[in-house]
Write a protein that holds these residues in place. Structure first.
Motif, PDB file in Angstrom:
ATOM      1  N   GLY A  90       0.815  -1.201   0.000  1.00 47.58           N
ATOM      2  CA  GLY A  90       0.000   0.000   0.000  1.00 47.58           C
ATOM      3  C   GLY A  90       0.852   1.256   0.000  1.00 47.58           C
ATOM      4  O   GLY A  90       2.057   1.218   0.309  1.00 47.58           O
ATOM      5  N   TYR A  91       0.213   2.382  -0.343  1.00 44.81           N
ATOM      6  CA  TYR A  91       0.902   3.676  -0.316  1.00 44.81           C
ATOM      7  C   TYR A  91      -0.100   4.750   0.112  1.00 44.81           C
ATOM      8  O   TYR A  91      -1.209   4.826  -0.439  1.00 44.81           O
ATOM      9  CB  TYR A  91       1.488   4.031  -1.682  1.00 44.81           C
ATOM     10  CG  TYR A  91       2.333   5.287  -1.662  1.00 44.81           C
ATOM     11  CD1 TYR A  91       3.642   5.247  -1.210  1.00 44.81           C
ATOM     12  CD2 TYR A  91       1.811   6.515  -2.067  1.00 44.81           C
ATOM     13  CE1 TYR A  91       4.435   6.387  -1.171  1.00 44.81           C
ATOM     14  CE2 TYR A  91       2.587   7.664  -2.040  1.00 44.81           C
ATOM     15  CZ  TYR A  91       3.898   7.598  -1.588  1.00 44.81           C
ATOM     16  OH  TYR A  91       4.668   8.729  -1.546  1.00 44.81           O
ATOM     17  N   ALA A 100       5.084  13.170   4.999  1.00 42.59           N
ATOM     18  CA  ALA A 100       4.408  12.102   5.720  1.00 42.59           C
ATOM     19  C   ALA A 100       3.982  10.960   4.801  1.00 42.59           C
ATOM     20  O   ALA A 100       3.594   9.884   5.294  1.00 42.59           O
ATOM     21  CB  ALA A 100       3.179  12.656   6.442  1.00 42.59           C
ATOM     22  N   SER A 101       4.028  11.152   3.495  1.00 42.33           N
ATOM     23  CA  SER A 101       3.645  10.088   2.555  1.00 42.33           C
ATOM     24  C   SER A 101       4.568   8.891   2.741  1.00 42.33           C
ATOM     25  O   SER A 101       5.781   9.051   2.931  1.00 42.33           O
ATOM     26  CB  SER A 101       3.724  10.596   1.118  1.00 42.33           C
ATOM     27  OG  SER A 101       2.825  11.679   0.919  1.00 42.33           O
ATOM     28  N   ARG A 102       3.991   7.706   2.675  1.00 43.32           N
ATOM     29  CA  ARG A 102       4.797   6.527   3.006  1.00 43.32           C
ATOM     30  C   ARG A 102       4.211   5.257   2.408  1.00 43.32           C
ATOM     31  O   ARG A 102       2.994   5.130   2.263  1.00 43.32           O
ATOM     32  CB  ARG A 102       4.884   6.369   4.521  1.00 43.32           C
ATOM     33  CG  ARG A 102       3.530   6.365   5.226  1.00 43.32           C
ATOM     34  CD  ARG A 102       3.721   6.404   6.722  1.00 43.32           C
ATOM     35  NE  ARG A 102       2.452   6.411   7.456  1.00 43.32           N
ATOM     36  CZ  ARG A 102       1.825   7.504   7.850  1.00 43.32           C
ATOM     37  NH1 ARG A 102       2.322   8.699   7.540  1.00 43.32           N
ATOM     38  NH2 ARG A 102       0.697   7.428   8.546  1.00 43.32           N
ATOM     39  N   PRO A 103       5.075   4.296   2.088  1.00 41.29           N
ATOM     40  CA  PRO A 103       4.622   2.966   1.654  1.00 41.29           C
ATOM     41  C   PRO A 103       4.531   2.016   2.835  1.00 41.29           C
ATOM     42  O   PRO A 103       5.075   2.279   3.917  1.00 41.29           O
ATOM     43  CB  PRO A 103       5.729   2.537   0.687  1.00 41.29           C
ATOM     44  CG  PRO A 103       6.959   3.147   1.301  1.00 41.29           C
ATOM     45  CD  PRO A 103       6.533   4.446   1.935  1.00 41.29           C
ATOM     46  N   ARG A 126       8.969 -14.714   4.185  1.00 41.36           N
ATOM     47  CA  ARG A 126       8.164 -13.599   4.671  1.00 41.36           C
ATOM     48  C   ARG A 126       8.918 -12.287   4.484  1.00 41.36           C
ATOM     49  O   ARG A 126      10.153 -12.259   4.402  1.00 41.36           O
ATOM     50  CB  ARG A 126       7.818 -13.793   6.153  1.00 41.36           C
ATOM     51  CG  ARG A 126       9.049 -14.070   7.000  1.00 41.36           C
ATOM     52  CD  ARG A 126       8.713 -14.588   8.389  1.00 41.36           C
ATOM     53  NE  ARG A 126       9.937 -15.065   9.061  1.00 41.36           N
ATOM     54  CZ  ARG A 126      10.390 -16.293   8.988  1.00 41.36           C
ATOM     55  NH1 ARG A 126       9.719 -17.200   8.283  1.00 41.36           N
ATOM     56  NH2 ARG A 126      11.507 -16.649   9.616  1.00 41.36           N
ATOM     57  N   ALA A 127       8.154 -11.202   4.430  1.00 43.05           N
ATOM     58  CA  ALA A 127       8.747  -9.876   4.270  1.00 43.05           C
ATOM     59  C   ALA A 127       7.785  -8.835   4.808  1.00 43.05           C
ATOM     60  O   ALA A 127       6.558  -9.038   4.824  1.00 43.05           O
ATOM     61  CB  ALA A 127       9.069  -9.587   2.802  1.00 43.05           C
ATOM     62  N   ARG A 128       8.321  -7.703   5.233  1.00 38.96           N
ATOM     63  CA  ARG A 128       7.499  -6.613   5.770  1.00 38.96           C
ATOM     64  C   ARG A 128       8.199  -5.289   5.518  1.00 38.96           C
ATOM     65  O   ARG A 128       9.425  -5.180   5.696  1.00 38.96           O
ATOM     66  CB  ARG A 128       7.262  -6.810   7.267  1.00 38.96           C
ATOM     67  CG  ARG A 128       6.312  -5.795   7.897  1.00 38.96           C
ATOM     68  CD  ARG A 128       5.950  -6.243   9.306  1.00 38.96           C
ATOM     69  NE  ARG A 128       4.996  -5.345   9.932  1.00 38.96           N
ATOM     70  CZ  ARG A 128       5.316  -4.371  10.788  1.00 38.96           C
ATOM     71  NH1 ARG A 128       6.603  -4.196  11.125  1.00 38.96           N
ATOM     72  NH2 ARG A 128       4.406  -3.598  11.311  1.00 38.96           N
ATOM     73  N   LEU A 129       7.439  -4.291   5.107  1.00 45.92           N
ATOM     74  CA  LEU A 129       7.934  -2.933   4.888  1.00 45.92           C
ATOM     75  C   LEU A 129       7.144  -2.000   5.782  1.00 45.92           C
ATOM     76  O   LEU A 129       5.910  -1.981   5.741  1.00 45.92           O
ATOM     77  CB  LEU A 129       7.786  -2.529   3.423  1.00 45.92           C
ATOM     78  CG  LEU A 129       8.122  -1.070   3.070  1.00 45.92           C
ATOM     79  CD1 LEU A 129       9.600  -0.782   3.347  1.00 45.92           C
ATOM     80  CD2 LEU A 129       7.781  -0.774   1.618  1.00 45.92           C
ATOM     81  N   ASP A 130       7.839  -1.196   6.588  1.00 45.78           N
ATOM     82  CA  ASP A 130       7.182  -0.272   7.507  1.00 45.78           C
ATOM     83  C   ASP A 130       7.998   1.017   7.583  1.00 45.78           C
ATOM     84  O   ASP A 130       9.067   1.124   6.955  1.00 45.78           O
ATOM     85  CB  ASP A 130       7.049  -0.930   8.888  1.00 45.78           C
ATOM     86  CG  ASP A 130       5.947  -0.303   9.725  1.00 45.78           C
ATOM     87  OD1 ASP A 130       5.338   0.683   9.265  1.00 45.78           O
ATOM     88  OD2 ASP A 130       5.691  -0.794  10.849  1.00 45.78           O
ATOM     89  N   THR A 131       7.504   1.976   8.356  1.00 48.46           N
ATOM     90  CA  THR A 131       8.211   3.242   8.545  1.00 48.46           C
ATOM     91  C   THR A 131       8.235   3.590  10.022  1.00 48.46           C
ATOM     92  O   THR A 131       7.447   3.081  10.816  1.00 48.46           O
ATOM     93  CB  THR A 131       7.539   4.386   7.758  1.00 48.46           C
ATOM     94  OG1 THR A 131       6.173   4.517   8.193  1.00 48.46           O
ATOM     95  CG2 THR A 131       7.569   4.110   6.265  1.00 48.46           C
ATOM     96  N   GLN A 132       9.158   4.485  10.401  1.00 46.08           N
ATOM     97  CA  GLN A 132       9.254   4.955  11.771  1.00 46.08           C
ATOM     98  C   GLN A 132       8.662   6.355  11.880  1.00 46.08           C
ATOM     99  O   GLN A 132       8.862   7.190  10.996  1.00 46.08           O
ATOM    100  CB  GLN A 132      10.719   5.018  12.215  1.00 46.08           C
ATOM    101  CG  GLN A 132      11.460   3.697  12.133  1.00 46.08           C
ATOM    102  CD  GLN A 132      12.936   3.886  12.403  1.00 46.08           C
ATOM    103  OE1 GLN A 132      13.355   4.010  13.544  1.00 46.08           O
ATOM    104  NE2 GLN A 132      13.728   3.909  11.350  1.00 46.08           N
TER     105      GLN A 132
END
Length: 402
Positions: A90-91, A100-103, A126-132
């Protein structure tokens, strides 16, 4: 002719066949690729977030946003072996606060190979993409935007049944990479000292007392190896962990299922100045369907994590989430949800309590098209001055599923 014998009664009518369970007329049919069924979906939403950066002054960066999300569920239809999985990406794009835009995204694939009637080989990736968020305690300076966090890994194992006893041995490797933070003056906050690889080996023994009750005992050893032997504060963060756990899978009836476990973990660090991080851990996942129209889901976890804050060995995180979904009609579902998280940083007296409550509406027009709307209120209370925030998020979108 009169014989004096009673008349033979007519043959009874054939018994009625039980009606077949009616198929959900709004369920997606999926796309068949050979003997594998794919169920893709696309969701596009618009909304308003009064605090995209999750800061103490939300009115300064309130912004409308759009969100684009794609996902696919994978299920094999083989006589033996099985492939399952789910991929999502998602984005979120904020129009008044571009930083603040982020995937975000996550995914997993699981392959079961049936070597024999009693032995199965288990493979997973497995894989995961996140932001701080900018105010995260592990960010040592006020950054612009939200640094990315990449997590990915794989595991391989084998499970063998001996009558009612099931033994499972599983090895895993997981990787975490942190993007450097950017400062408003163009400088860089390096997070390379947080990059690490974790290796683990787990042995689990479960015994089927009844078909709905399978208690287990589990032991695990792991090693966390940081890319940099010494972090930016001068500490050696690599560590070895030892974990023991007991629990059970439960299926009291079709209305109540789940798995609950509790255990203890002890983690020893290469740096003698860091005290062992130890304490109770646990997981719980319970699904209760009191009626065919209502589903209650309760999830909880307690775990020990890493940090690079000087003098702190790590974190103790406890989370609980409750969700209640009720179908007003076959194609109209209302869901209420809430969660509470507490994170404590050992040796620093730092604590963060985050909570959220909200509601979601799903209205299915056809098998393919549905409308989704939601509202969420988030709150963070931190012992660190100036870190508290509240946020309100409202959105509505159109979902296409195949």
């Amino acid at each position: 002719t009169v014989t004096g014998l009673p008349a033979v009664p007519p043959a009874p009518p054939p018994p009625r066949r039980a009606p077949a369970a009616q198929e959900d007329p709004y369920a997606p049919l999926g796309l068949r690729l050979g003997s594998v069924v794919l169920r893709p979906a696309l969701t596009n939403s618009v909304g308003y977030d009064n605090n995209p950066q999750r800061t103490a002054a939300p009115t300064r960066n309130a912004s409308p946003f759009s969100r684009h999300e794609g996902e696919v569920d994978i299920q094999s239809n083989w006589n033996v072996h099985e492939l399952t999985g789910r991929l999502r990406a998602g984005y979120s794009e904020f129009y008044r606060d571009r930083e603040a835009s982020r995937p975000d995204g996550e995914g997993n694939l699981q392959l079961r190979l049936d070597a024999s009637r009693d032995t199965r080989i288990l493979l997973e990736t497995r894989a995961r993409l996140d932001t701080q968020r900018p105010g995260s305690p592990d960010l040592t300076a006020a950054v612009v935007g939200r640094p990315l966090v990449y997590q990915y890994g794989a595991s391989a194992g084998v499970t063998h049944d001996i009558n009612r006893l099931q033994m499972t041995l599983r090895g895993s490797v997981d990787r975490s990479d942190y993007e450097d933070g950017k400062l408003s003056n163009g400088g860089i906050v390096s997070q390379r000292d947080r990059n690490q690889t974790q290796y683990g080996l787990r042995l689990r023994a479960a015994y089927e007392v009844t078909p709905g009750f399978r208690p287990f005992v589990q032991g695990e050893v792991d090693t966390r190896d940081f890319d940099q032997a010494i972090d930016s504060s001068g500490y050696r963060r690599s560590s070895n962990g030892l974990t023991g756990r007991i629990g059970s899978t439960v299926e009291i009836s079709r209305q109540l299922t789940g798995e609950v476990s509790v255990g203890y973990q002890d983690r020893k660090y290469d740096d003698a100045r860091l005290r062992n991080l130890k304490g109770l851990i646990g997981d719980a996942a319970i699904i209760w369907s009191p009626t065919p129209l209502t589903t209650v889901t309760l999830r909880g976890t307690s775990e020990l994590g890493d940090t690079t804050i000087a003098g702190s060995s790590g974190t103790t995180a406890r989370r609980v989430a409750l969700e209640v979904a009720h179908a007003l009609r076959r194609n109209l579902t209302v869901t209420a949800f809430g969660s509470f998280n507490r994170t404590e940083y050992e040796g620093q007296g730092l604590r963060e309590d985050s909570s959220s409550i909200g509601a979601r509406l799903d209205y299915k027009l056809t098998r393919t098209v549905s409308i989704r709307a939601s509202f969420t209120h988030e709150r963070l209370n931190s012992s660190a001055q100036g870190s508290d925030y509240t946020a309100n998020v409202a959105q509505v979108g159109l979902r296409l599923q195949f």
